[in-house]
Structures are given as structure tokens and as C-alpha cells.
Design an enzyme around this catalytic site. Sequence first.
Site, mmCIF file in Angstrom:
data_model
loop_
_atom_site.group_PDB
_atom_site.id
_atom_site.type_symbol
_atom_site.label_atom_id
_atom_site.label_comp_id
_atom_site.label_asym_id
_atom_site.label_seq_id
_atom_site.Cartn_x
_atom_site.Cartn_y
_atom_site.Cartn_z
ATOM 1 N N LYS A 76 0.964 -1.200 0.345
ATOM 2 C CA LYS A 76 0.101 -0.011 -0.059
ATOM 3 C C LYS A 76 0.747 1.452 0.015
ATOM 4 C CE LYS A 76 -3.964 2.032 2.516
ATOM 5 N NZ LYS A 76 -4.919 2.005 3.719
ATOM 6 N N SER A 156 -9.828 2.006 2.516
ATOM 7 C CA SER A 156 -9.000 2.901 1.618
ATOM 8 C C SER A 156 -7.979 2.056 0.823
ATOM 9 C CB SER A 156 -8.377 3.997 2.525
ATOM 10 O OG SER A 156 -7.453 3.287 3.514
ATOM 11 N N SER A 180 -10.466 -0.181 6.902
ATOM 12 C CA SER A 180 -9.898 -0.059 5.348
ATOM 13 C C SER A 180 -9.020 -1.154 5.222
ATOM 14 C CB SER A 180 -8.914 0.948 5.379
ATOM 15 O OG SER A 180 -9.506 2.268 5.268
#
Length: 490
Positions: A76, A156, A180
Amino acid sequence: MLDLSLAQVRTALRTRKVSARELARAQLDAVAALNPRLNAFITVTPDLAERHAAAADAALARGEHGPLTGIPLAIKDLFCTEGVRTTAASRILDTFVPPYESTVTANLLRDGAVFLGKANLDEFAMGSSNMTSAFGPVANPWTRTGDNRPLVPGGSSGGSAAAVAARLAFGATATDTGGSIRQPASFCGIAGIKPTYGRCSRWGVVAFASSLDQAGPLARSVEDCAILLGSMAGFDAKDSTSADLAVPDFAAACARGVKGLRIGVPREYRSDSMAPEIEALWQQGVGWLRQQGAEIIDVSLPHTKYALATYYIVAPAEASSNLARYDGVRFGHRAAGEDLIELYERTRAEGFGAEVRRRIMIGTYVLSAGYYDAYYLRAQKVRALILRDFTEAFRHCDALLTPTAPSAAFGQGEKMDDPVTMYLNDVFTVPANMAGIPGLSVPAGLDAQGLPLGLQVLGRPFDEETVFAVGAAIERAAGFTHRPSIRAGA
Ligand code: GLN
């Protein structure tokens, strides 16, 4: 090969059925072919992947291997990676190249992982749809039956989840401040765990809300998540909230079974507006655990109904404070100004997207002298009550079972006009962040439109092992073998 689980491909690497370099190349080819459609990666790092894979092959040739030697992963783009641009999906960091490696990614490298690139996300991890990324939205590899319109992967950690679901990586790092990891896992038909606050170091992870942020893995099976978390977790003196506890054998815990465990079903998670399919799946999950020997009990978490409202005070408050550092002087983007104040103002106005600006405004408001007691202090008190509810529930049960999200994946662009509707995505996931407890999402079924739905297992602080045991039991019973329409090799 790319369709194997992480555990299976690890065996293939160790028995030299495939080399780390071959695997990395196949994976990079798949990324090159599908990323234009999915936009799951902001930055692809072929040279880095080749280098990591070469080192993995050398280690395997010597008969030395770590837990992840040769395994291709997506990172990420919120984790700082030494020498590799790290953007947090924000314009304000679009040129930021960290001079250091986050502890979590350093742990993965220590264990032999191969990094394919940096995965897309909502800007500064604020969102539930990946629509707020300055690098464009991510498409969910799943689409509704007979309907090709692009859906969101959740957020997210939408890029991480889409990459793993589309077989563009065997696993990914993610972070979870209010859901998330778990909500994108649910939307993309994969597994993901937010461990206990303090289990993984936050050092080198771009901060959103420091008292809520936790790193964790996304992968295609519960066991794969357990393997990844085993590498990511551990005490780190550089993070003062990191827990000085040994890392258990999470993968072994997956095989424990649920016989004799007491599983709580929190009655406040049931609402009249819940989609009947989600309610039905939840009941099925309860049935699966009962069949495998668990005892099901009804529990109450009376303050759950305040969790979302409280979260949207605490998280923006901490975000407004954390994001004060992006001033155009120390990191990334800088706009010219007549004087220093104008430089700050223009840099921040140009650098931050609409959702981030909204959070900064809410955060500074609830922390302002006149409103601090009414909002922030009050929210902290309610937060203590939310934790107390869980502590009380865990006196009677070993884990809790709930749905992960109130809906399946929705269309790109939907829910964008009304932030409150968007925030409702987090209604089942946020309480675990407020309390700091671990939560896992497991793919458990499909809805009538052919989209995946997840169930959530919550556990006691630092008892991820029971969470993995329950999650693996649901996974076995669900036998979820569906695959998204957009994936490598399809
Ligand atoms: N959707 C939530 C938010 O926008 C959670 C995000 C997260 O967990 N990073 O704050």
C-alpha cells in the site's frame, strides 16, 4: 501459477518447481496487462522486484529460506519504502521519495518478500471507495452478473485488495483506521485482518489517525493472512505504542477449529435496514460455527450505535494534527507564495483533495477551544464506553461474529455526493478500531448480483489466534471458490 495461494506458491518455490525470478516476471507481466484497467498500482517497481527475486533465488539455491522467500507482494502506498516514491495517493506527496523503510515492509524484506510496487488507496487512507485518490479510482475486479460497469474495490486499501483479488500479487500490505482492510477485503472477495492496535509497528507508515491506525495483510485465504501477519508483526522500539509481545504462530492457529469456543452475536449489529442477503449470510455463518462445535451466545454492545459518530470526531481530529506537517517546506509539493503564509496556504490548497480538506476542517473544529469539550473530549469518553462493552462481552465469549459491511461493492461515483452515506460503510468495522481489538474479514458468499460478501470475526486484544481459528472455520464451511471476472490468466 498466479492463481495458487501464498502457502502453495511458497511450496512451489521451495521445491524449485518455479524460480523466484520466473514468478516475479509472470506477476509483473500480469500487472502490465491488467493495471491499465484496474489502476491498482500507483507505481510498479520491476527493477526492485527483479532484485528481490534474484536475492530470493540465491537464498533458495543455498537452501536458506525465510517465511516469504520469493513471494511477490503489493505494498500500500502509505508505507514508506526506501528510495521508492511514496505518495499516500496525495498530490502533496507526489514527489516524495523516503530515505528509509517502514518497519513493517523491512520485516517483510527480512523474510524474503519480493515487492512488485505501490498500491493505490484513498488519499491519506481517508475513504471507503478509493475514489479520493489523486491518482484516479481503482476498479474492482468483480462486476455484477451481466453488467460491466466498474464498481469500487472499497477503501482505503482498494488498490491492495484489487491487486490480490485479480491475482496481481499473492498478498498485500494494508492499513485499517476504521475498516480499510476489512471492507475492501469484503468487497473484493478476499481475506484481511486488522490486528490488535500495537501488534504491528506504525513506524514509517504515513499517519492518518495515530490512535486508530493499524497495519495488516490482505490475501486470498485466512492462512495466507496468518503467514503474512507473522512477518509484519513484532515489537519495534521506534513506535512507542508497539506492544512488546512475542509473535505467536498465527498460521498454526488456523487449524485449531472452533470446538468448545463461545461465539457472541452482538444484537446491536442487526438493523431493520440491513440487506436481507447480508442478514441471511450472517445466520449461515452462525450455523457453520455451531455445526463445527462452537456455542453461540447472544451478546450486547450497547454503545455500538455511537461508534461511527465518535470515530468521525476522533479520526479527523488526529488527522488534522498529523497533516499539519505538510507545509510545502519539508515534504513533496510546494506552491510559490509572496510570503511564508501564502506558501503554506497555496501548497495545502493545491496539494490536498476535497475529502482531506473536509477532514482537516472537521478536525480543527472539534479541537478548537470553544468546542473541544463538547466534541473531542466527549468522543474520548464514549470511546472508553465502547471498549468497556467489548471487555464485558469477552467475559462471556471468545470471539464475535458480524457482517463486515452493510452492502456489497457499489458503482464508481455512487455515494459521492453525500459524505454521511459514504461514512456508513464503516458502521460494522469502526468499533474494533475504537476499542483497538483485532478484526478479520472472510469471504463467505455471493449476493444475488454475483458480488462477494464478507463476514467479520472480532477477538480479544492480542488474541488474533482465536480470530484466525474462527475465520478459518468459516472459510472451510463457506468453500468460497468464486473468482472475479478480471484476473490474471482469465
Ligand atoms: N472509511 C474510513 C474513513 O474514511 C476508514 C478509513 C481507514 O480505515 N483508513 O475514515
